[in-house]
Motif scaffolding. Structure first.
Motif, mmCIF file in Angstrom:
data_model
loop_
_atom_site.group_PDB
_atom_site.id
_atom_site.type_symbol
_atom_site.label_atom_id
_atom_site.label_comp_id
_atom_site.label_asym_id
_atom_site.label_seq_id
_atom_site.Cartn_x
_atom_site.Cartn_y
_atom_site.Cartn_z
ATOM 1 N N LYS A 166 0.823 -1.155 0.166
ATOM 2 C CA LYS A 166 0.146 -0.007 -0.142
ATOM 3 C C LYS A 166 0.881 1.403 -0.043
ATOM 4 O O LYS A 166 1.836 1.378 0.856
ATOM 5 N N ARG A 168 1.426 5.380 0.217
ATOM 6 C CA ARG A 168 0.960 6.457 0.978
ATOM 7 C C ARG A 168 1.477 7.661 0.420
ATOM 8 O O ARG A 168 2.755 8.004 0.595
ATOM 9 N N LYS A 169 0.757 8.495 -0.251
ATOM 10 C CA LYS A 169 1.114 9.776 -0.888
ATOM 11 C C LYS A 169 1.591 10.761 0.015
ATOM 12 O O LYS A 169 1.068 11.021 1.125
ATOM 13 N N LYS A 171 4.023 11.154 1.691
ATOM 14 C CA LYS A 171 4.470 10.730 3.447
ATOM 15 C C LYS A 171 5.772 10.253 3.271
ATOM 16 O O LYS A 171 6.365 9.577 2.183
ATOM 17 N N THR A 174 6.322 5.895 3.337
ATOM 18 C CA THR A 174 5.655 5.839 2.025
ATOM 19 C C THR A 174 4.718 4.674 1.662
ATOM 20 O O THR A 174 4.093 4.745 0.692
ATOM 21 N N GLY A 175 4.961 3.749 2.418
ATOM 22 C CA GLY A 175 4.042 2.610 2.378
ATOM 23 C C GLY A 175 4.478 1.407 3.135
ATOM 24 O O GLY A 175 5.567 1.475 4.027
#
Length: 216
Positions: A166, A168-169, A171, A174-175
């Motif tokens: 997943k 995370r934009k 951020k 990031t995922g």
């Protein structure tokens, strides 16, 4: 096993060729080295007996973004990335002292990210090294018993994995990702030892990527 590796190599080669077709937009920007690099850390083991940790880095090599208009309005955005991958890790067995080792892998990742940030990836690491670490060991030399320095064995250990994650934009964390990893240790006795490991961890970036702000 060789057929599986060959199929994955052919698949990634096809994806690289697709990078340069007119169906998608080849991303060209001026990202710095840190903006192109994500670091990662997470669990590496098989839960039942091997436990461990894996850390590494991924460097963005190429990216293609494909945008489609939805029939109900809005846009569908698909990103295909190719990343260079490097990692370092270790595993151990809490119930025994004879199943401990360190490893390092280097290779290529193909990763697809959809509009909602869901990711699917295939990783091929043709360069791999595994070193088993044995407990205190002695050997006989010239009728004398001597302690062995850093006892263990070294193996060529390529690997491949299939993963989900997943994104995370915008951020720095990031995922997250979950991978199923197959490692081959060779030569192991008279053949090859396949081992399956699970990976779960997080990726992070020290600088927010300009691409995220402009294109996401």
């Amino acid at each position: 096993m060789k057929k599986t590796f060959l199929c994955c190599i052919c698949f990634i080669s096809f994806q690289i060729h697709a990078q340069f077709t007119p169906e998608g937009k080849q991303v060209k920007d001026t990202l710095s080295f840190l903006e192109r690099t994500e670091f990662k850390a997470g669990y590496f083991g098989n839960i039942l007996w091997n436990q461990g940790l894996n850390v590494g880095a991924e460097y963005l090599w190429k990216e293609k973004i494909k945008i489609k208009e939805r029939k109900r309005g809005g846009q569908k955005r698909i990103s295909n990335q190719f990343l260079f991958n490097g990692s370092l890790g270790f595993t151990f067995n809490p119930s025994t002292t004879t199943d401990t080792g360190v490893f390092t892998h280097y290779g290529l990742i193909w990763r697809r990210t959809n509009t909602k940030g869901k990711q699917f990836s295939i990783t091929l690491n043709p360069l791999g090294y595994y070193r088993s670490i044995l407990p205190e060991t002695y050997e006989v030399k010239n009728d004398r018993v001597e302690r062995v320095f850093f006892p263990g064995r070294s193996y060529y250990a390529p690997s491949m994995s299939i993963g989900f994650g997943k994104f995370r934009k915008n951020k720095k964390l990031t995922g997250r990702y979950f991978n199923i990893n197959l490692m081959l240790q060779t030569p192991y006795n008279a053949g090859t030892l396949p081992s399956v490991f699970l990976e779960y961890g997080y990726r992070f970036n020290f600088k927010k990527k300009k691409r995220d702000a402009n294109n996401n």
